[in-house]
Design an enzyme around this catalytic site. Structure first.
Site, short mmCIF file in Angstrom:
data_model
loop_
_atom_site.label_atom_id
_atom_site.label_comp_id
_atom_site.label_asym_id
_atom_site.label_seq_id
_atom_site.Cartn_x
_atom_site.Cartn_y
_atom_site.Cartn_z
N ASP A 1 2.11 -9.59 8.93
CA ASP A 1 0.66 -9.77 8.79
C ASP A 1 0.39 -11.26 8.66
O ASP A 1 0.05 -11.77 7.59
CB ASP A 1 0.16 -9.00 7.57
CG ASP A 1 0.39 -7.50 7.73
OD1 ASP A 1 -0.12 -6.92 8.70
OD2 ASP A 1 1.12 -6.93 6.90
N HIS B 1 9.50 -3.43 3.41
CA HIS B 1 9.03 -3.62 2.03
C HIS B 1 10.22 -3.86 1.09
O HIS B 1 10.14 -4.70 0.19
CB HIS B 1 8.30 -2.37 1.54
CG HIS B 1 7.02 -2.06 2.25
ND1 HIS B 1 6.88 -0.99 3.09
CD2 HIS B 1 5.82 -2.69 2.23
CE1 HIS B 1 5.65 -0.96 3.57
NE2 HIS B 1 4.99 -1.98 3.07
N MET C 1 0.85 -1.20 0.00
CA MET C 1 0.00 0.00 0.00
C MET C 1 0.89 1.25 0.00
O MET C 1 0.44 2.34 0.34
CB MET C 1 -0.94 0.00 1.20
CG MET C 1 -1.91 -1.19 1.17
SD MET C 1 -3.45 -0.90 2.01
CE MET C 1 -2.90 -0.59 3.66
N GLY C 2 2.16 1.07 -0.35
CA GLY C 2 3.06 2.22 -0.43
C GLY C 2 3.56 2.67 0.92
O GLY C 2 3.51 1.92 1.90
N ILE D 1 10.86 -7.66 9.57
CA ILE D 1 12.03 -6.79 9.71
C ILE D 1 11.76 -5.85 10.89
O ILE D 1 10.67 -5.27 10.99
CB ILE D 1 12.29 -5.98 8.42
CG1 ILE D 1 12.48 -6.93 7.23
CG2 ILE D 1 13.50 -5.06 8.58
CD1 ILE D 1 13.70 -7.82 7.32
N ARG E 1 2.49 2.23 9.80
CA ARG E 1 1.68 2.90 10.83
C ARG E 1 2.51 3.31 12.05
O ARG E 1 2.00 4.02 12.92
CB ARG E 1 0.50 2.01 11.24
CG ARG E 1 -0.56 1.94 10.13
CD ARG E 1 -1.79 1.18 10.59
NE ARG E 1 -2.90 1.31 9.66
CZ ARG E 1 -3.34 0.34 8.84
NH1 ARG E 1 -2.74 -0.83 8.82
NH2 ARG E 1 -4.36 0.55 8.04
O1 PAF Z 1 -0.28 -5.91 3.45
C1 PAF Z 1 -0.66 -4.95 2.76
O2 PAF Z 1 0.02 -3.95 2.61
C2 PAF Z 1 -2.01 -5.03 2.08
O3 PAF Z 1 -2.95 -5.67 2.89
C3 PAF Z 1 -1.97 -5.66 0.68
C4 PAF Z 1 -1.55 -7.13 0.75
C5 PAF Z 1 -1.01 -4.90 -0.19
C6 PAF Z 1 -3.36 -5.62 0.05
O4 PAF Z 1 -3.80 -4.31 -0.10
#
Ligand code: PAF
Length: 288
Positions: free
Chosen positions: A151, A37, A30-31, A177, A188
């Site tokens: 997650d 990431h 989600m950037g 990480i 967040r």
């Molecule tokens: O984990 C996330 O950032 C989001 O839930 C995902 C997998 C990109 C779906 O929007």
């Protein structure tokens, strides 16, 4: 620099040329990218020739009153960071491009696994994750997709989705990480004030402590969990859940715990404006 596409047809056309001879990886995000990431992208590069990173703040996975509007959108910075780790394509669609109708009339309901843990307080969240991830899989048609283990429930749901819908995609879960003080990296975390940020690593410390206690199997699980909950709450968190499950996210109790090699301790707790998630894998007798 990665090539950015915001239209499905353009991305598909660009990827078409690689499909026959090369492996394509997808890293859905989600950037507002952080080192966690970038690690997913590095892992993706080990498993594929071409790496596509999607950046889309997906409205269908946010509930009413959640942080969809305020969720940080930092596309330029994200693309610059992705260039440093060699991502090839960024897919950054608009909401209209992804959802001709919003909410989409077609739904993906992943069943019982979505009703526990985060699903209890975010009852529509995983339905939104299910539809967006399914769409991204159909758009990119990757050979492999990488998701963070932070997650944990989301990863388990996506594995189930891939199995149930027969997606020919390998799913790789990437290790969490952490910052030097142990806090799991998350977009967040920036909602935390300076004093909350100092408190935040307590969550991870508590998981480590709990893992050792569970591994030693000397006290009943509910006694350990309530003592832990009390410490976390006294530190200033509001706990959403703190639970021990099997790695498949089924329930355990003091009797059945001995039948499982792998367990996972999962926590979600609010600290100020930030809802923090963390988890730790445990084997009876040792912490992984
Ligand atoms: O984990 C996330 O950032 C989001 O839930 C995902 C997998 C990109 C779906 O929007």
């Amino acid at each position: 620099m990665p090539t950015i596409h915001s239209h499905i047809s353009d991305l598909r056309a660009a990827l078409q040329t690689y499909r026959v001879a090369q492996r394509i990886a997808l890293v859905p995000t989600m950037g507002n990218l952080h080192d966690g990431h970038l690690e997913l992208v590095k892992i993706a590069k080990q498993h594929a020739d071409i790496v596509v990173v999607s950046i889309f703040v997906n409205p269908t996975q946010f509930g009413i009153g959640e942080d969809f509007d305020s969720y940080p959108r930092t596309l330029d910075e994200d693309v610059a960071k992705l260039a440093t780790v060699g991502a090839d394509y960024v897919f950054a669609p608009t909401i209209d491009e992804m959802y001709p109708l919003l909410p989409p009339p077609t739904t993906i309901l992943a069943g019982a696994i979505t009703k526990q843990l985060c699903g209890k307080t975010r009852p529509t969240h995983f339905d939104g994750v299910g539809i967006v991830v399914s769409k991204l899989f159909n758009i990119v048609q990757p050979d492999v997709a990488i998701f963070g283990q932070k997650d944990y429930q989301q990863l388990a749901i996506i594995k189930q989705l891939v199995r149930d819908l027969s997606y020919p995609i390998e799913i790789i879960g990437a290790p969490i990480i952490r910052a030097a003080d142990g806090l799991a990296l998350s977009s967040r975390n920036q909602y935390l004030s300076a004093s909350e940020r100092r408190i935040a690593p307590i969550l991870q410390q508590e998981l480590q402590y709990l893992a050792k206690q569970i591994g030693a199997v000397q006290q009943p699980l509910d006694v350990l969990l309530s003592a832990s909950r009390e410490r976390i709450t006294s530190a200033g968190f509001i706990i959403d859940y703190l639970e021990v499950k099997t790695t498949e996210l089924t329930a355990v109790n003091d009797e059945s715990i001995h039948n499982h090699q792998g367990l996972v301790i999962l926590v979600a707790a609010w600290l100020g404006r930030a809802r923090l998630l963390d988890n730790l894998l445990v084997t009876i007798g040792k912490v992984r």
